[in-house]
Design a protein around this motif. Sequence first.
Motif, PDB file in Angstrom:
ATOM      1  N   GLY A  72     -51.178 -11.373  11.167  1.00 35.92           N
ATOM      2  CA  GLY A  72     -50.967 -12.468  12.105  1.00 35.92           C
ATOM      3  C   GLY A  72     -50.787 -13.813  11.425  1.00 35.92           C
ATOM      4  N   PHE A  73     -51.328 -13.962  10.197  1.00 38.77           N
ATOM      5  CA  PHE A  73     -51.152 -15.208   9.456  1.00 38.77           C
ATOM      6  C   PHE A  73     -49.667 -15.518   9.285  1.00 38.77           C
ATOM      7  N   LEU A  74     -48.884 -14.460   9.038  1.00 38.21           N
ATOM      8  CA  LEU A  74     -47.457 -14.650   8.772  1.00 38.21           C
ATOM      9  C   LEU A  74     -46.699 -15.112  10.012  1.00 38.21           C
ATOM     10  N   GLU A  75     -47.214 -14.794  11.183  1.00 41.48           N
ATOM     11  CA  GLU A  75     -46.576 -15.263  12.415  1.00 41.48           C
ATOM     12  C   GLU A  75     -46.606 -16.784  12.478  1.00 41.48           C
ATOM     13  N   TYR A  76     -47.725 -17.369  12.071  1.00 39.50           N
ATOM     14  CA  TYR A  76     -47.849 -18.834  12.106  1.00 39.50           C
ATOM     15  C   TYR A  76     -47.051 -19.480  10.976  1.00 39.50           C
ATOM     16  N   VAL A  77     -47.023 -18.835   9.819  1.00 37.79           N
ATOM     17  CA  VAL A  77     -46.182 -19.329   8.725  1.00 37.79           C
ATOM     18  C   VAL A  77     -44.717 -19.269   9.139  1.00 37.79           C
ATOM     19  N   ASN A  78     -44.344 -18.202   9.842  1.00 37.45           N
ATOM     20  CA  ASN A  78     -42.982 -18.045  10.344  1.00 37.45           C
ATOM     21  C   ASN A  78     -42.615 -19.177  11.298  1.00 37.45           C
ATOM     22  N   GLN A  79     -43.566 -19.571  12.153  1.00 36.89           N
ATOM     23  CA  GLN A  79     -43.320 -20.672  13.091  1.00 36.89           C
ATOM     24  C   GLN A  79     -43.152 -21.996  12.351  1.00 36.89           C
ATOM     25  N   ILE A  80     -43.975 -22.219  11.326  1.00 38.07           N
ATOM     26  CA  ILE A  80     -43.853 -23.450  10.536  1.00 38.07           C
ATOM     27  C   ILE A  80     -42.463 -23.534   9.916  1.00 38.07           C
ATOM     28  N   LEU A  81     -41.996 -22.409   9.357  1.00 39.16           N
ATOM     29  CA  LEU A  81     -40.691 -22.398   8.695  1.00 39.16           C
ATOM     30  C   LEU A  81     -39.549 -22.543   9.692  1.00 39.16           C
ATOM     31  N   ALA A  82     -39.655 -21.878  10.842  1.00 37.09           N
ATOM     32  CA  ALA A  82     -38.543 -21.834  11.796  1.00 37.09           C
ATOM     33  C   ALA A  82     -38.411 -23.112  12.615  1.00 37.09           C
ATOM     34  N   THR A  83     -39.527 -23.662  13.080  1.00 34.86           N
ATOM     35  CA  THR A  83     -39.452 -24.815  13.993  1.00 34.86           C
ATOM     36  C   THR A  83     -40.250 -26.025  13.517  1.00 34.86           C
ATOM     37  N   GLY A  84     -41.181 -25.808  12.591  1.00 38.68           N
ATOM     38  CA  GLY A  84     -42.038 -26.914  12.158  1.00 38.68           C
ATOM     39  C   GLY A  84     -43.209 -27.138  13.090  1.00 38.68           C
ATOM     40  N   GLU A  85     -43.327 -26.315  14.132  1.00 38.30           N
ATOM     41  CA  GLU A  85     -44.410 -26.453  15.096  1.00 38.30           C
ATOM     42  C   GLU A  85     -45.131 -25.111  15.247  1.00 38.30           C
ATOM     43  N   VAL A  86     -46.450 -25.174  15.424  1.00 41.03           N
ATOM     44  CA  VAL A  86     -47.260 -23.974  15.624  1.00 41.03           C
ATOM     45  C   VAL A  86     -47.838 -24.008  17.034  1.00 41.03           C
ATOM     46  N   THR A  87     -47.634 -22.936  17.767  1.00 40.98           N
ATOM     47  CA  THR A  87     -48.081 -22.870  19.158  1.00 40.98           C
ATOM     48  C   THR A  87     -49.588 -23.065  19.273  1.00 40.98           C
ATOM     49  N   ASN A  88     -49.990 -23.991  20.145  1.00 37.19           N
ATOM     50  CA  ASN A  88     -51.419 -24.249  20.433  1.00 37.19           C
ATOM     51  C   ASN A  88     -52.223 -24.652  19.194  1.00 37.19           C
ATOM     52  N   LEU A  89     -51.562 -25.310  18.262  1.00 35.41           N
ATOM     53  CA  LEU A  89     -52.269 -25.739  17.058  1.00 35.41           C
ATOM     54  C   LEU A  89     -53.249 -26.867  17.370  1.00 35.41           C
ATOM     55  N   PHE A  90     -52.771 -27.873  18.120  1.00 32.84           N
ATOM     56  CA  PHE A  90     -53.612 -29.032  18.427  1.00 32.84           C
ATOM     57  C   PHE A  90     -54.048 -29.022  19.890  1.00 32.84           C
ATOM     58  N   ALA A  91     -55.302 -29.382  20.112  1.00 30.68           N
ATOM     59  CA  ALA A  91     -55.797 -29.564  21.479  1.00 30.68           C
ATOM     60  C   ALA A  91     -55.283 -30.902  22.017  1.00 30.68           C
ATOM     61  N   LYS A  92     -55.424 -31.117  23.322  1.00 29.89           N
ATOM     62  CA  LYS A  92     -54.901 -32.332  23.965  1.00 29.89           C
ATOM     63  C   LYS A  92     -55.507 -33.599  23.367  1.00 29.89           C
ATOM     64  N   ASP A  93     -56.819 -33.587  23.121  1.00 25.31           N
ATOM     65  CA  ASP A  93     -57.455 -34.783  22.566  1.00 25.31           C
ATOM     66  C   ASP A  93     -57.013 -35.043  21.129  1.00 25.31           C
ATOM     67  N   GLU A  94     -56.708 -33.968  20.383  1.00 20.66           N
ATOM     68  CA  GLU A  94     -56.233 -34.131  19.008  1.00 20.66           C
ATOM     69  C   GLU A  94     -54.829 -34.719  18.998  1.00 20.66           C
TER      70      GLU A  94
END
Length: 235
Positions: A72-94
């Motif tokens: 699953g780690f690679l799924e997030y690395v894949n998102q960083i490479l493809a779009t530069g954004e990771v789903t649900n990385l930051f909470a609303k207050d962050e």
Amino acid sequence: SMMLVGVGGSGKQSLSRLASYIAGNFVFQITITKYYSVSNLFEDVKLLYRKAGVSGTPVTFLFTDAEVKEEGFLEYVNQILATGEVTNLFAKDEIDSILGDVRAVAKKEIKGFIDTADNLLKFFFDRVRNNLHVVLCMSPVGDTLSSRARKFPGLITCTTVDWFLPWPTEGLKNVSEKFIAEFTMATDDPTKRALMSHMANVHTVVRATTVEYFDTYRRNVYVTPKSYLSFLRSY
């Protein structure tokens, strides 16, 4: 971003760190522990995003196949490479905190900047994409790499792939000269030069023998630059 492909000991991480130092990049590599999980990975990625997006610091994220504790780690690395954004990385207050931090920077860098939440968030992620460089260090041994490339296509399509091939004999000789030239030996210069050439030839012969070994026994034995340096140090 890059993917460096070569067997262990071929110098992928060393060269990445050297190149990052020359470029003035901050180098980050996760530290795997028994309890390291996706939540820990998210915390590390948040740190990198803040450093790249808020501080504007060039960052090298060094990620090796030894650190893939979960696929699953690679799924997030894949998102960083493809779009530069990771789903649900930051909470609303962050996110609100980040927008507050980049507001002054955005107004300073972009003339006539329109201060809205969407524009600030876009500015932040654009800055992340410009400053965050992912370097993947992978081994071609076995079917793992090809399987991961099929599951996570961004690992290949969103990186420049660089294969680490064996050093040529001339390169091996130059390295042996670096190690042996200043080494005091009870012999004359022609013999010393011959020894340097012989060391390079020994490594080349051993490398060729590993191919014959595979042809005979169908088992791989890898001789890498790290093996050669160890051989020189032992001498």
